[in-house]
Design a protein around this motif. Structure first.
Motif, PDB file in Angstrom:
ATOM      1  N   ALA A   1      12.280  -5.137  -9.721  1.00  0.00           N
ATOM      2  CA  ALA A   1      11.643  -4.497 -10.683  1.00  0.00           C
ATOM      3  C   ALA A   1      12.162  -2.726 -10.971  1.00  0.00           C
ATOM      4  N   HIS A   2      12.452  -2.069 -11.944  1.00  0.00           N
ATOM      5  CA  HIS A   2      12.908  -0.705 -12.193  1.00  0.00           C
ATOM      6  C   HIS A   2      11.252   0.008 -12.463  1.00  0.00           C
ATOM      7  N   ILE A   3      11.672   0.541 -12.027  1.00  0.00           N
ATOM      8  CA  ILE A   3      10.310   2.189 -11.845  1.00  0.00           C
ATOM      9  C   ILE A   3      10.867   3.415 -11.274  1.00  0.00           C
ATOM     10  N   ALA A   4       9.942   4.136 -12.252  1.00  0.00           N
ATOM     11  CA  ALA A   4      10.334   5.517 -12.051  1.00  0.00           C
ATOM     12  C   ALA A   4       9.296   6.408 -11.621  1.00  0.00           C
ATOM     13  N   TYR A   5       9.286   7.055 -10.624  1.00  0.00           N
ATOM     14  CA  TYR A   5       8.343   7.702  -9.846  1.00  0.00           C
ATOM     15  C   TYR A   5       8.780   9.361  -9.358  1.00  0.00           C
ATOM     16  N   TYR A   6       7.699  10.229  -8.751  1.00  0.00           N
ATOM     17  CA  TYR A   6       7.554  11.395  -8.302  1.00  0.00           C
ATOM     18  C   TYR A   6       6.949  11.280  -7.022  1.00  0.00           C
ATOM     19  N   PRO A   7       8.511  11.533  -5.855  1.00  0.00           N
ATOM     20  CA  PRO A   7       8.562  11.314  -4.530  1.00  0.00           C
ATOM     21  C   PRO A   7       7.508  11.966  -4.259  1.00  0.00           C
ATOM     22  N   GLU A   8       7.450  13.634  -4.557  1.00  0.00           N
ATOM     23  CA  GLU A   8       7.017  14.596  -4.207  1.00  0.00           C
ATOM     24  C   GLU A   8       5.240  14.011  -3.804  1.00  0.00           C
ATOM     25  N   ALA A   9       4.992  13.496  -4.610  1.00  0.00           N
ATOM     26  CA  ALA A   9       3.374  12.777  -4.913  1.00  0.00           C
ATOM     27  C   ALA A   9       2.606  11.763  -3.765  1.00  0.00           C
ATOM     28  N   PHE A  10       4.172  11.207  -2.485  1.00  0.00           N
ATOM     29  CA  PHE A  10       3.796  10.417  -1.966  1.00  0.00           C
ATOM     30  C   PHE A  10       3.891  10.463  -0.116  1.00  0.00           C
TER      31      PHE A  10
ATOM     32  N   SER B   1       0.468  -1.217  -0.051  1.00  0.00           N
ATOM     33  CA  SER B   1       0.293  -0.019  -0.086  1.00  0.00           C
ATOM     34  C   SER B   1       0.647   1.112  -0.372  1.00  0.00           C
ATOM     35  N   LEU B   2       0.481   2.499  -0.864  1.00  0.00           N
ATOM     36  CA  LEU B   2       1.153   3.210  -1.070  1.00  0.00           C
ATOM     37  C   LEU B   2       0.074   5.425  -0.673  1.00  0.00           C
ATOM     38  N   SER B   3       0.632   5.697   0.504  1.00  0.00           N
ATOM     39  CA  SER B   3      -0.035   6.761   0.085  1.00  0.00           C
ATOM     40  C   SER B   3       0.359   8.311  -0.865  1.00  0.00           C
ATOM     41  N   LEU B   4      -0.657   8.441  -1.230  1.00  0.00           N
ATOM     42  CA  LEU B   4      -0.908   9.511  -2.251  1.00  0.00           C
ATOM     43  C   LEU B   4      -1.192  10.814  -1.394  1.00  0.00           C
ATOM     44  N   VAL B   5      -0.257  12.545  -1.669  1.00  0.00           N
ATOM     45  CA  VAL B   5      -0.859  13.178  -1.042  1.00  0.00           C
ATOM     46  C   VAL B   5      -1.431  14.335  -1.854  1.00  0.00           C
ATOM     47  N   ASP B   6      -0.700  14.295  -3.017  1.00  0.00           N
ATOM     48  CA  ASP B   6      -1.804  15.521  -3.517  1.00  0.00           C
ATOM     49  C   ASP B   6      -2.575  15.425  -4.556  1.00  0.00           C
ATOM     50  N   PRO B   7      -3.490  16.198  -4.480  1.00  0.00           N
ATOM     51  CA  PRO B   7      -4.805  15.803  -5.089  1.00  0.00           C
ATOM     52  C   PRO B   7      -4.271  16.142  -6.526  1.00  0.00           C
ATOM     53  N   ALA B   8      -3.322  17.308  -7.526  1.00  0.00           N
ATOM     54  CA  ALA B   8      -2.713  16.652  -8.713  1.00  0.00           C
ATOM     55  C   ALA B   8      -2.168  15.615  -9.261  1.00  0.00           C
TER      56      ALA B   8
ATOM     57  N   ALA C   1       5.637  10.606   3.340  1.00  0.00           N
ATOM     58  CA  ALA C   1       6.770  10.218   3.930  1.00  0.00           C
ATOM     59  C   ALA C   1       7.084   8.724   3.825  1.00  0.00           C
ATOM     60  N   GLY C   2       6.295   8.009   4.886  1.00  0.00           N
ATOM     61  CA  GLY C   2       6.574   6.689   4.112  1.00  0.00           C
ATOM     62  C   GLY C   2       6.198   5.930   3.179  1.00  0.00           C
ATOM     63  N   SER C   3       5.130   6.359   2.835  1.00  0.00           N
ATOM     64  CA  SER C   3       5.745   5.408   1.212  1.00  0.00           C
ATOM     65  C   SER C   3       6.505   5.611   1.029  1.00  0.00           C
ATOM     66  N   ARG C   4       7.322   7.572   0.809  1.00  0.00           N
ATOM     67  CA  ARG C   4       8.371   7.762  -0.149  1.00  0.00           C
ATOM     68  C   ARG C   4       9.791   6.438   0.498  1.00  0.00           C
ATOM     69  N   GLU C   5       9.738   6.563   1.806  1.00  0.00           N
ATOM     70  CA  GLU C   5      10.637   5.463   2.619  1.00  0.00           C
ATOM     71  C   GLU C   5      10.416   3.817   1.780  1.00  0.00           C
ATOM     72  N   ALA C   6       8.998   3.432   1.393  1.00  0.00           N
ATOM     73  CA  ALA C   6       9.150   2.172   1.372  1.00  0.00           C
ATOM     74  C   ALA C   6       9.261   1.606  -0.063  1.00  0.00           C
TER      75      ALA C   6
END
Length: 296
Positions: A206-215, A179-186, A217-222
């Motif tokens: 797996a290899h991914i790309a993501y935008y850290p600021e969308a998540f 589970s990952l939490s999104l925090v930016d409504p955009a 703090a705990g999800s970013r660490e995960a």
């Protein structure tokens, strides 16, 4: 069972070879798409949507057809579901089902304007080799918030999909869920903030790309723990929905404005295929939103 049980997957061991850079290998995919014949922005259910802004439906059709042509030129199988009048967002097929290892979990939309889409996609699946579609009891916007990595299902929540839908997905699809939490409504869906570039193999994560600021703090660490070699998108990449991309493991179809992300992808061994999705973006969608992957 509660959604919190899914977080046990964070301690899964990573193969020792995962630190190397693998060859980027294409695998043939099967995509389901829906022509935007009735596409319009008639309501606002995300920050991208402005019903008062001008919209060129013919241009949206042309952009969608060009996207599908890219998939077909790359050798992928493309199936089509017929668009339905009165459902202008049906073009965003990714929100209508999750298919992993032949199991199909349908969708349950949060916005009433899109609710009817779910049954049309259920009917399509049942008529096309998937008679045992499971329809969710919890709000679940499918691949909008579920991203299959080859060994884990990354699951977003915060704006659309219910947290309890993550545990339901684990039960129906039989795969571990993070589970990952999104925090930016955009970035209201996971697929606006994260893309799986290549799936896990026995030798490589797996290899991914993501935008850290969308998540959160705990999800970013995960994500840092699971994918230390991930490509981190810039605010500019995210702002053009650059992460709403589609990858076959080697070829990545990405909005053309995401130039920084495209450069990083090229450096990492991928072949980038820029596309114009400017009209579709007016409803908060891009290549991935238009593309539901059917995984046998």
């Amino acid at each position: 069972m509660t959604a919190t049980t899914s977080t046990t997957t964070l301690v899964l061991p990573v193969p020792s070879a995962a630190v190397s850079t693998p060859e980027r290998r294409r695998t043939t995919r099967h995509y389901l798409v829906c022509e935007p014949r009735h596409f319009a922005v008639e309501y606002s259910i995300n920050p991208w949507m402005d019903p008062s802004a001008p919209l060129d439906t013919d241009l949206a059709l042309a952009q969608w057809r060009a996207l599908v042509e890219v998939y077909e030129a790359l050798g992928h199988r493309v199936s089509r579901i017929a668009p339905v009048p009165g459902l202008p967002d049906m073009v965003f097929a990714a929100n209508s089902g999750t298919v992993v290892r032949g199991r199909v979990l349908g969708a349950r939309f949060r916005a009433p304007q899109r609710a009817a889409e779910a049954d049309h996609f259920r009917t399509w699946f049942q008529a096309n080799g998937h008679p045992r579609v499971v329809m969710p009891t919890r709000v679940n916007e499918a691949e909008g918030d579920f991203a299959w990595t080859g060994d884990l299902l990354l699951a977003g929540t915060g704006f659309r999909t219910d947290p309890a839908a993550h545990a339901e997905a684990q039960e129906v699809l039989g795969v571990p869920v993070v589970s990952l939490s999104l925090v930016d409504p955009a970035y209201y869906h996971l697929d606006t903030a994260l893309v799986v570039l290549s799936e896990a193999t026995p030798d490589h994560r797996a290899h991914i790309a993501y935008y850290p600021e969308a998540f959160s703090a705990g999800s970013r660490e995960a994500l840092r723990t699971l994918y230390p070699d991930a490509i981190l998108a810039t605010p500019e990449d995210a702002a053009c929905l650059g992460l709403n991309a589609v990858s076959d493991g080697h070829n990545v179809v990405v909005p053309r404005e995401a130039t920084h992300l495209s450069a990083r992808l090229t450096e990492s061994g991928y072949t980038v295929h820029p596309v114009d999705i400017s009209e579709l973006r007016k409803s908060g969608g891009g290549p991935k939103c238009c593309t539901l992957e059917i995984r046998a």
